[in-house]
Design a protein around this motif. Sequence first.
Motif, PDB file in Angstrom:
ATOM      1  N   LEU A  64       0.829  -1.205   0.000  1.00  0.00           N
ATOM      2  CA  LEU A  64       0.000   0.000   0.000  1.00  0.00           C
ATOM      3  C   LEU A  64       0.865   1.257   0.000  1.00  0.00           C
ATOM      4  N   ALA A  65       1.926   1.249   0.824  1.00  0.00           N
ATOM      5  CA  ALA A  65       2.767   2.449   0.943  1.00  0.00           C
ATOM      6  C   ALA A  65       3.491   2.733  -0.369  1.00  0.00           C
ATOM      7  N   VAL A  66       4.000   1.689  -1.023  1.00  0.00           N
ATOM      8  CA  VAL A  66       4.714   1.897  -2.288  1.00  0.00           C
ATOM      9  C   VAL A  66       3.732   2.406  -3.351  1.00  0.00           C
ATOM     10  N   SER A  67       2.564   1.784  -3.445  1.00  0.00           N
ATOM     11  CA  SER A  67       1.579   2.233  -4.444  1.00  0.00           C
ATOM     12  C   SER A  67       1.170   3.674  -4.183  1.00  0.00           C
ATOM     13  N   ALA A  68       0.852   3.990  -2.920  1.00  0.00           N
ATOM     14  CA  ALA A  68       0.413   5.350  -2.596  1.00  0.00           C
ATOM     15  C   ALA A  68       1.522   6.345  -2.898  1.00  0.00           C
ATOM     16  N   MET A  69       2.766   5.945  -2.604  1.00  0.00           N
ATOM     17  CA  MET A  69       3.896   6.838  -2.847  1.00  0.00           C
ATOM     18  C   MET A  69       4.029   7.132  -4.342  1.00  0.00           C
ATOM     19  N   VAL A  70       4.004   6.088  -5.176  1.00  0.00           N
ATOM     20  CA  VAL A  70       4.201   6.283  -6.616  1.00  0.00           C
ATOM     21  C   VAL A  70       3.092   7.169  -7.190  1.00  0.00           C
ATOM     22  N   ILE A  71       1.839   6.819  -6.878  1.00  0.00           N
ATOM     23  CA  ILE A  71       0.722   7.571  -7.458  1.00  0.00           C
ATOM     24  C   ILE A  71       0.734   9.019  -6.967  1.00  0.00           C
ATOM     25  N   SER A  72       0.914   9.210  -5.648  1.00  0.00           N
ATOM     26  CA  SER A  72       0.834  10.586  -5.141  1.00  0.00           C
ATOM     27  C   SER A  72       2.020  11.408  -5.634  1.00  0.00           C
ATOM     28  N   THR A  73       3.190  10.777  -5.843  1.00  0.00           N
ATOM     29  CA  THR A  73       4.337  11.538  -6.339  1.00  0.00           C
ATOM     30  C   THR A  73       4.106  11.982  -7.785  1.00  0.00           C
ATOM     31  N   VAL A  74       3.617  11.063  -8.618  1.00  0.00           N
ATOM     32  CA  VAL A  74       3.394  11.421 -10.030  1.00  0.00           C
ATOM     33  C   VAL A  74       2.346  12.526 -10.137  1.00  0.00           C
ATOM     34  N   ILE A  75       1.189  12.314  -9.509  1.00  0.00           N
ATOM     35  CA  ILE A  75       0.129  13.326  -9.597  1.00  0.00           C
ATOM     36  C   ILE A  75       0.574  14.628  -8.930  1.00  0.00           C
ATOM     37  N   GLY A  76       1.263  14.502  -7.784  1.00  0.00           N
ATOM     38  CA  GLY A  76       1.659  15.680  -7.014  1.00  0.00           C
ATOM     39  C   GLY A  76       2.694  16.533  -7.734  1.00  0.00           C
ATOM     40  N   VAL A  77       3.674  15.881  -8.374  1.00  0.00           N
ATOM     41  CA  VAL A  77       4.696  16.655  -9.087  1.00  0.00           C
ATOM     42  C   VAL A  77       4.062  17.393 -10.264  1.00  0.00           C
ATOM     43  N   ALA A  78       3.243  16.667 -11.035  1.00  0.00           N
ATOM     44  CA  ALA A  78       2.559  17.314 -12.163  1.00  0.00           C
ATOM     45  C   ALA A  78       1.726  18.495 -11.664  1.00  0.00           C
ATOM     46  N   ALA A  79       0.996  18.274 -10.569  1.00  0.00           N
ATOM     47  CA  ALA A  79       0.135  19.330 -10.034  1.00  0.00           C
ATOM     48  C   ALA A  79       0.964  20.540  -9.614  1.00  0.00           C
ATOM     49  N   SER A  80       2.108  20.292  -8.954  1.00  0.00           N
ATOM     50  CA  SER A  80       2.933  21.412  -8.497  1.00  0.00           C
ATOM     51  C   SER A  80       3.388  22.268  -9.666  1.00  0.00           C
ATOM     52  N   VAL A  81       3.853  21.591 -10.737  1.00  0.00           N
ATOM     53  CA  VAL A  81       4.294  22.351 -11.907  1.00  0.00           C
ATOM     54  C   VAL A  81       3.123  23.159 -12.467  1.00  0.00           C
ATOM     55  N   GLY A  82       1.962  22.527 -12.526  1.00  0.00           N
ATOM     56  CA  GLY A  82       0.771  23.224 -13.012  1.00  0.00           C
ATOM     57  C   GLY A  82       0.419  24.421 -12.147  1.00  0.00           C
ATOM     58  N   ILE A  83       0.444  24.243 -10.818  1.00  0.00           N
ATOM     59  CA  ILE A  83       0.097  25.331  -9.898  1.00  0.00           C
ATOM     60  C   ILE A  83       1.072  26.492 -10.088  1.00  0.00           C
ATOM     61  N   GLU A  84       2.359  26.151 -10.194  1.00  0.00           N
ATOM     62  CA  GLU A  84       3.384  27.175 -10.336  1.00  0.00           C
ATOM     63  C   GLU A  84       3.180  27.991 -11.621  1.00  0.00           C
ATOM     64  N   ARG A  85       2.633  27.324 -12.654  1.00  0.00           N
ATOM     65  CA  ARG A  85       2.453  28.007 -13.936  1.00  0.00           C
ATOM     66  C   ARG A  85       1.184  28.836 -14.014  1.00  0.00           C
ATOM     67  N   LEU A  86       0.263  28.583 -13.084  1.00  0.00           N
ATOM     68  CA  LEU A  86      -1.035  29.263 -13.176  1.00  0.00           C
ATOM     69  C   LEU A  86      -0.860  30.775 -13.093  1.00  0.00           C
ATOM     70  N   ARG A  87      -1.593  31.488 -13.965  1.00  0.00           N
ATOM     71  CA  ARG A  87      -1.552  32.944 -13.914  1.00  0.00           C
ATOM     72  C   ARG A  87      -2.651  33.480 -12.997  1.00  0.00           C
ATOM     73  N   ALA A  88      -3.826  32.847 -13.099  1.00  0.00           N
ATOM     74  CA  ALA A  88      -4.988  33.343 -12.348  1.00  0.00           C
ATOM     75  C   ALA A  88      -4.752  33.146 -10.852  1.00  0.00           C
ATOM     76  N   LYS A  89      -4.692  34.273 -10.142  1.00  0.00           N
ATOM     77  CA  LYS A  89      -4.362  34.196  -8.732  1.00  0.00           C
ATOM     78  C   LYS A  89      -5.468  33.519  -7.921  1.00  0.00           C
ATOM     79  N   TRP A  90      -6.712  33.780  -8.270  1.00  0.00           N
ATOM     80  CA  TRP A  90      -7.822  33.203  -7.494  1.00  0.00           C
ATOM     81  C   TRP A  90      -7.816  31.686  -7.609  1.00  0.00           C
ATOM     82  N   LEU A  91      -7.436  31.196  -8.816  1.00  0.00           N
ATOM     83  CA  LEU A  91      -7.411  29.752  -9.026  1.00  0.00           C
ATOM     84  C   LEU A  91      -6.309  29.121  -8.181  1.00  0.00           C
TER      85      LEU A  91
END
Lengths: 274, 286
Positions: A64-91
């Motif tokens: 469970l820990a390995v699966s959760a780690m892999v999935i959350s890292t992939v989604i989380g890294v992509a999300a972070s890059v996306g958040i950093e790129r967002l222009r709309a401040k409210w979003l």
Amino acid sequence: MKIASKVYTALVFIFLFAPIVILLVFSFNEGRSLAVFSGFSLKWYRELFRDEATLTSVRNTLLLAVSAMVISTVIGVAASVGIERLRAKWLKTAINTVTDIPMTNPDIITGISLMLMFVFAGRLFGLANSLSFWTMLVAHVTFCLPYVILQVLPKLRQLDPALPEAAMDLGCTPWEAFFKVTIPEIMPGIVTGAIMAFTMSLDDFVISYFTSGAGFQTLPIRIYNMTKKTVTPKMYALATIIFFVILALLLISNLTDDDAMAKRREKKRLKGKS
Amino acid sequence: MSGAKSRRTAVLLGPYSVWAALFILVPLFFVAYYAFTDNSFNFTLDNILKFFTEQSRETGSRIYLDIFFRSLKLAVISTVICLLMGYPLAYIMTRAGERAQKIMMVLIMIPMWMNFLIRTYAWMTILQDTGILNGFIQSLGLQPIHIIGTESAVVVGMVYDYLPYMVLPIYSVMAKMDYKLVEAARDLGCNGLQVLRRVILPLSIPGILNGVTMVLIPSISTFYISQKLGNGKFFLIGDAIEGQYVSNNLHFAAAMAFILMVILLAAMALIKYLTGRREYEGGAKA
């Protein structure tokens, strides 16, 4: 003053380690008592390794820990890059606020809320018991994600935006620049985030308790069920093993990593400059 | 070009947005939905009212309100003890040598990563009437004490389990503090207490707030510590929620979770508001 602070520190650490030392010592006890030591024996360790249910729960926890780690890292890294790129401040604010929820809400509420949704969805699809490995995995990824994002976002802010741009000027496609420049640059944050996700998942009891089904038991759930009755000292043997594994891991990561890695990184940088 | 760029952002952010909406926001909606409905999912306020009004038949006291206030009281006491114990330790750590700091860090993190169920169980055996603590007390020729099953035992468990969560945030803020400020204050004639009150304490407030929330929230909602070290009945709000879950009273469990969540959210918003304003005022003054 110096002596006073040494005595104080010692007292706090005695408080923190007294129960752990007692567990360690009494895991070698011949008898069952946690108060009277009646003789040295390894029999509880032998019993532990004969306990199929506990061993299975250790395997389940790791899976469970390995699966959760892999999935959350992939989604989380992509999300972070996306958040950093967002222009709309409210979003940006909206996403950050939602990301904060699992970290600030008590575990019991995160657990109950996911459980209610799973139970409701289960009824909708006519399942008698909807809680399983999969519901636990969803729950674990959910509470791990904010920690990954929390580790990766600051690294992205430190990243010089000219670097991926330079890569693109030199002929990389945007995705190539992302994988060849951005990802390696933020790697330390990704690794810390992944380790945090792994350990959070490994250690979680409360959220697992509400989202686990009867068929899939993790180690914390197994320990909970064991401590409902009077415990046999094989659990202390288990605690002792966990203690030494953690001690080894923490010593390796804390004492060697920083010095050696910092030196190596410094060397690399100097080499790159010259 | 900019269309392609925003498409890439959407690809990166998409999975997380869907995940967060489905598994963070929708579940919270379900807490509210269950809290305000009965077993056949018709709207009702009974669950919420039950929390505030249900009385004990024997004593006439309000059962769940009493439980809530007991949770609040024990959580606040534990948090204050953690702060009083942890703050000096964090300060001592920042003043130690580099290697000593790292070793103390490892020592604080070991208990954090060890399963808290086992450690709490160990406290149960230590605090028992025939446990090690009483064995020690009796060997000194003193009267044994009865502590297991009392509120004090629960506080011991909470302080023990959550002390590291107080020390680490305070330490990480203090470690970044410029020690020259302390020296400057000394040079300008402050005594030790004044340095603490006027320099160190104000600078470490973000760490303190972080530590306080990290201790207060798990201790107000715990159920394992109170089950093992308390008297076994519904002792804290966490026990009450867990008990309703076990007996499959999901709507009332949801109602209590909802109330707890609303109260905590309000408290955090208040803390954020107060500290935000203070920082602003501090900035304006300087």
